[in-house]
Design a protein around this motif. Structure first.
Motif, mmCIF file in Angstrom:
data_model
loop_
_atom_site.group_PDB
_atom_site.id
_atom_site.type_symbol
_atom_site.label_atom_id
_atom_site.label_comp_id
_atom_site.label_asym_id
_atom_site.label_seq_id
_atom_site.Cartn_x
_atom_site.Cartn_y
_atom_site.Cartn_z
ATOM 1 N N THR A 92 -10.473 3.479 -13.197
ATOM 2 C CA THR A 92 -10.999 2.777 -13.423
ATOM 3 C C THR A 92 -10.972 1.714 -14.283
ATOM 4 O OG1 THR A 92 -12.360 5.190 -14.479
ATOM 5 C CG2 THR A 92 -12.355 3.025 -15.911
ATOM 6 N N ILE A 93 -11.463 0.164 -14.348
ATOM 7 C CA ILE A 93 -10.681 -0.571 -14.585
ATOM 8 C C ILE A 93 -11.873 -1.249 -16.369
ATOM 9 C CG2 ILE A 93 -10.696 -3.440 -14.884
ATOM 10 C CD1 ILE A 93 -8.782 -1.509 -12.997
ATOM 11 N N ILE A 94 -11.000 -1.483 -17.609
ATOM 12 C CA ILE A 94 -11.111 -1.219 -19.327
ATOM 13 C C ILE A 94 -11.419 -3.003 -18.872
ATOM 14 C CG2 ILE A 94 -11.641 -1.665 -21.239
ATOM 15 C CD1 ILE A 94 -10.189 1.640 -19.268
ATOM 16 N N TRP A 95 -12.688 -3.992 -19.142
ATOM 17 C CA TRP A 95 -12.518 -5.419 -18.642
ATOM 18 C C TRP A 95 -12.109 -5.498 -20.815
ATOM 19 C CZ3 TRP A 95 -12.323 -6.153 -13.778
ATOM 20 C CH2 TRP A 95 -13.009 -5.602 -13.099
ATOM 21 N N GLN A 96 -11.634 -6.928 -21.110
ATOM 22 C CA GLN A 96 -11.087 -7.948 -21.234
ATOM 23 C C GLN A 96 -12.525 -8.402 -22.583
ATOM 24 O OE1 GLN A 96 -7.260 -8.183 -22.216
ATOM 25 N NE2 GLN A 96 -8.327 -9.082 -24.060
ATOM 26 N N THR A 97 -12.955 -8.833 -21.360
ATOM 27 C CA THR A 97 -14.466 -8.600 -22.360
ATOM 28 C C THR A 97 -15.277 -7.930 -21.291
ATOM 29 O OG1 THR A 97 -13.104 -11.637 -22.226
ATOM 30 C CG2 THR A 97 -16.076 -11.102 -22.627
ATOM 31 N N ASP A 98 -16.429 -7.750 -23.230
ATOM 32 C CA ASP A 98 -17.908 -6.821 -22.194
ATOM 33 C C ASP A 98 -18.451 -7.712 -20.691
ATOM 34 O OD1 ASP A 98 -16.971 -5.250 -23.235
ATOM 35 O OD2 ASP A 98 -18.615 -5.316 -24.476
ATOM 36 N N ILE A 99 -18.859 -6.907 -20.244
ATOM 37 C CA ILE A 99 -20.606 -7.627 -18.839
ATOM 38 C C ILE A 99 -21.628 -7.627 -19.221
ATOM 39 C CG2 ILE A 99 -20.270 -7.756 -16.309
ATOM 40 C CD1 ILE A 99 -17.655 -6.540 -16.169
ATOM 41 N N PRO A 100 -22.389 -8.486 -18.897
ATOM 42 C CA PRO A 100 -23.965 -7.765 -19.430
ATOM 43 C C PRO A 100 -24.119 -7.375 -18.380
ATOM 44 C CG PRO A 100 -23.445 -10.401 -19.377
ATOM 45 C CD PRO A 100 -22.030 -9.956 -19.007
ATOM 46 N N PHE A 122 -18.115 -11.456 -7.690
ATOM 47 C CA PHE A 122 -18.083 -10.968 -9.247
ATOM 48 C C PHE A 122 -17.077 -10.370 -9.912
ATOM 49 C CE2 PHE A 122 -20.428 -8.190 -12.331
ATOM 50 C CZ PHE A 122 -21.062 -9.268 -12.821
ATOM 51 N N TYR A 123 -15.937 -8.686 -9.799
ATOM 52 C CA TYR A 123 -15.018 -8.822 -11.238
ATOM 53 C C TYR A 123 -14.067 -9.418 -10.319
ATOM 54 C CZ TYR A 123 -18.597 -4.975 -11.048
ATOM 55 O OH TYR A 123 -19.750 -3.912 -11.495
ATOM 56 N N GLY A 124 -13.770 -10.240 -9.328
ATOM 57 C CA GLY A 124 -12.761 -11.083 -9.325
ATOM 58 C C GLY A 124 -12.090 -11.845 -10.303
ATOM 59 N N SER A 125 -13.007 -12.568 -11.091
ATOM 60 C CA SER A 125 -11.902 -13.472 -12.334
ATOM 61 C C SER A 125 -12.413 -12.693 -13.896
ATOM 62 C CB SER A 125 -13.534 -14.362 -12.308
ATOM 63 O OG SER A 125 -14.305 -14.017 -12.727
ATOM 64 N N ARG A 126 -12.632 -11.110 -14.004
ATOM 65 C CA ARG A 126 -12.626 -10.324 -14.819
ATOM 66 C C ARG A 126 -10.662 -10.496 -14.920
ATOM 67 N NH1 ARG A 126 -17.967 -11.587 -16.244
ATOM 68 N NH2 ARG A 126 -18.950 -11.467 -14.570
ATOM 69 N N ILE A 127 -11.025 -10.572 -16.655
ATOM 70 C CA ILE A 127 -9.452 -9.805 -16.691
ATOM 71 C C ILE A 127 -9.279 -8.835 -17.287
ATOM 72 C CG2 ILE A 127 -7.743 -10.775 -18.497
ATOM 73 C CD1 ILE A 127 -8.180 -12.749 -16.479
ATOM 74 N N ILE A 128 -8.855 -8.073 -16.818
ATOM 75 C CA ILE A 128 -8.827 -6.636 -17.405
ATOM 76 C C ILE A 128 -7.679 -6.390 -18.319
ATOM 77 C CG2 ILE A 128 -7.024 -5.007 -16.180
ATOM 78 C CD1 ILE A 128 -7.029 -5.781 -13.419
ATOM 79 N N ARG A 129 -8.157 -4.821 -19.134
ATOM 80 C CA ARG A 129 -7.459 -4.983 -20.177
ATOM 81 C C ARG A 129 -6.460 -3.432 -20.461
ATOM 82 N NH1 ARG A 129 -11.071 -2.897 -25.271
ATOM 83 N NH2 ARG A 129 -11.698 -5.545 -25.394
#
Length: 135
Positions: A92-100, A122-129
């Motif tokens: 499970t990845i918790i994202w730095q910024t919420d995704i629509p 799609f998820y590749g550029s999302r930042i991991i929290r």
């Protein structure tokens, strides 16, 4: 009676192989959780790039309870679709910024919740929290 015993032994052997494979996968993924400091604040693509032995098979995003239009966590499962709803190994990845939510839902429906190149992009550029691995 002998055939029944042989069949039972075969099933026991196959189950033990499957259990060992799951344990190996869990141990492999736990390394990333233990070293999550290397990935927090970085794009998900870095984690995927470092996961050379195995990649997720399915991907699931659920909206937040208090804000159903947004997703904060995404679960990546490492089993075939038929087993995705059981007690399976999950990253499970918790994202730095919420995704629509509508974006994750549309992508999931389009690819039947399989982890494809579309999801990698799609998820590749999302930042991991944060990162959590469990079974």
């Amino acid at each position: 009676m002998r055939n029944l015993l042989k069949i039972a032994l075969l099933f026991a052997f196959l189950f033990s192989i499957q259990s060992k494979a799951q344990l190996d996968t869990l141990n492999y993924l736990k390394q990333f959780e233990a070293n999550k400091a290397n990935y927090i604040g970085k794009p998900f693509s870095k984690l995927l790039q470092d996961m050379t032995q195995i990649q997720p098979k399915t991907v699931w995003s659920l909206p937040l309870r208090n804000k159903i239009s947004m997703v904060r966590n995404t679960s990546f499962k490492f089993c075939e679709m038929d087993y995705s709803f059981y007690n399976t190994i999950t990253l499970t990845i918790i994202w730095q910024t919420d995704i629509p939510y509508n974006e994750t839902k549309n992508l999931g429906v389009q690819n039947q919740y399989y982890f494809t190149n579309d999801e990698k992009i799609f998820y590749g550029s999302r930042i991991i929290r944060d990162i959590k691995v469990y079974r």
